[in-house]
Design a protein around this motif. Structure first.
Motif, mmCIF file in Angstrom:
data_model
loop_
_atom_site.group_PDB
_atom_site.id
_atom_site.type_symbol
_atom_site.label_atom_id
_atom_site.label_comp_id
_atom_site.label_asym_id
_atom_site.label_seq_id
_atom_site.Cartn_x
_atom_site.Cartn_y
_atom_site.Cartn_z
ATOM 1 N N GLY A 117 0.812 -1.217 0.000
ATOM 2 C CA GLY A 117 0.000 0.000 0.000
ATOM 3 C C GLY A 117 0.844 1.264 0.000
ATOM 4 O O GLY A 117 0.521 2.236 -0.679
ATOM 5 N N ASP A 118 1.950 1.264 0.740
ATOM 6 C CA ASP A 118 2.851 2.426 0.739
ATOM 7 C C ASP A 118 3.500 2.612 -0.622
ATOM 8 O O ASP A 118 3.667 3.733 -1.093
ATOM 9 N N ARG A 119 3.861 1.525 -1.245
ATOM 10 C CA ARG A 119 4.489 1.604 -2.575
ATOM 11 C C ARG A 119 3.525 2.195 -3.596
ATOM 12 O O ARG A 119 3.886 3.073 -4.369
ATOM 13 N N ILE A 120 2.290 1.710 -3.608
ATOM 14 C CA ILE A 120 1.323 2.151 -4.604
ATOM 15 C C ILE A 120 0.828 3.575 -4.311
ATOM 16 O O ILE A 120 0.670 4.380 -5.228
ATOM 17 N N ALA A 121 0.621 3.909 -3.043
ATOM 18 C CA ALA A 121 0.115 5.235 -2.679
ATOM 19 C C ALA A 121 1.233 6.280 -2.669
ATOM 20 O O ALA A 121 0.950 7.475 -2.619
ATOM 21 N N GLY A 122 2.494 5.842 -2.687
ATOM 22 C CA GLY A 122 3.601 6.783 -2.642
ATOM 23 C C GLY A 122 3.737 7.420 -1.270
ATOM 24 O O GLY A 122 4.018 8.614 -1.148
ATOM 25 N N THR A 123 3.523 6.628 -0.224
ATOM 26 C CA THR A 123 3.603 7.130 1.143
ATOM 27 C C THR A 123 4.715 6.440 1.898
ATOM 28 O O THR A 123 5.257 5.417 1.470
ATOM 29 N N ASP A 124 5.026 6.990 3.049
ATOM 30 C CA ASP A 124 6.005 6.418 3.954
ATOM 31 C C ASP A 124 5.582 6.784 5.377
ATOM 32 O O ASP A 124 4.651 7.558 5.573
ATOM 33 N N ILE A 125 6.283 6.236 6.343
ATOM 34 C CA ILE A 125 6.018 6.524 7.748
ATOM 35 C C ILE A 125 7.223 7.262 8.320
ATOM 36 O O ILE A 125 8.360 6.886 8.059
ATOM 37 N N ALA A 126 6.962 8.311 9.093
ATOM 38 C CA ALA A 126 8.046 9.085 9.703
ATOM 39 C C ALA A 126 7.694 9.373 11.152
ATOM 40 O O ALA A 126 6.523 9.299 11.548
ATOM 41 N N LEU A 127 8.699 9.720 11.925
ATOM 42 C CA LEU A 127 8.480 10.136 13.307
ATOM 43 C C LEU A 127 7.829 11.506 13.327
ATOM 44 O O LEU A 127 8.114 12.342 12.471
ATOM 45 N N LYS A 128 6.959 11.744 14.310
ATOM 46 C CA LYS A 128 6.338 13.078 14.462
ATOM 47 C C LYS A 128 7.335 14.046 15.011
ATOM 48 O O LYS A 128 8.175 13.759 15.787
#
Length: 128
Positions: A117-128
Motif C-alpha cells: 500500500g505504501d508503494r502504490i500510494a507513494g507514502t512512507d512513515i516518519a516520526l512526528k
C-alpha cells in the motif's frame, strides 16, 4: 523506526481483534448460549459481516490527519514519499486498501520493509 511501526501495527491489530471478538460474542456466541437456534447460513453470514467490519477498521483507521490510534501512540505520521509532507486523505486511504490482501501485504512488508500500500500510494512513515 521499525520497532515503532511494529508497535503501531500491534496496537491497531489488537483493536481490530477486540472489535471482532466483541461482535462475534454479541451476535453469534451469546445467542447460542441463550439457546436461540439459528440456521447455519445465518451464522456464516454474520461471521462474514463481522470480519468485514473488522477489516474496515484496518482500512479506514488512518483517515484522521494524525493517523490511527496505533500511529498516534507510537508518535508516527504518514507522509508523501516524494515531498516528505503529511499525506493527504486520499493517499492515507489508498495505502490501507491493500489490507484486503492481508497475508500478501504482510509478506511483502517482511521481505521488502515497505508495505504494498505504501508503494502504490507513494507514502512512507516518519516520526512526528
Amino acid at each position: 523506526m521499525n520497532g515503532k511501526r511494529a508497535l503501531a501495527f500491534f496496537i491497531d491489530f489488537l483493536i481490530t481483534a477486540i472489535i471482532q471478538n466483541f461482535l462475534f460474542m454479541h451476535f453469534i456466541i451469546y445467542p447460542l448460549v441463550k439457546g436461540i437456534t439459528q440456521p447455519a447460513e445465518n451464522i456464516f453470514f454474520k461471521a462474514l459481516l463481522i470480519t468485514y467490519t473488522s477489516v474496515c477498521y484496518l482500512i479506514f483507521r488512518d483517515l484522521p490527519k494524525d493517523g490511527g490510534i496505533g500511529k498516534h501512540i507510537a508518535k508516527l505520521q504518514i507522509i508523501c514519499a516524494a515531498t516528505q509532507d503529511a499525506a493527504p486523505l486520499s493517499k492515507r486511504l489508498l495505502r490501507n486498501v491493500f489490507w484486503v490482501f492481508g497475508p500478501l501485504e504482510l509478506f511483502i512488508y517482511a521481505v521488502t520493509g515497505k508495505k504494498l500500500g505504501d508503494r502504490i500510494a507513494g507514502t512512507d512513515i516518519a516520526l512526528k
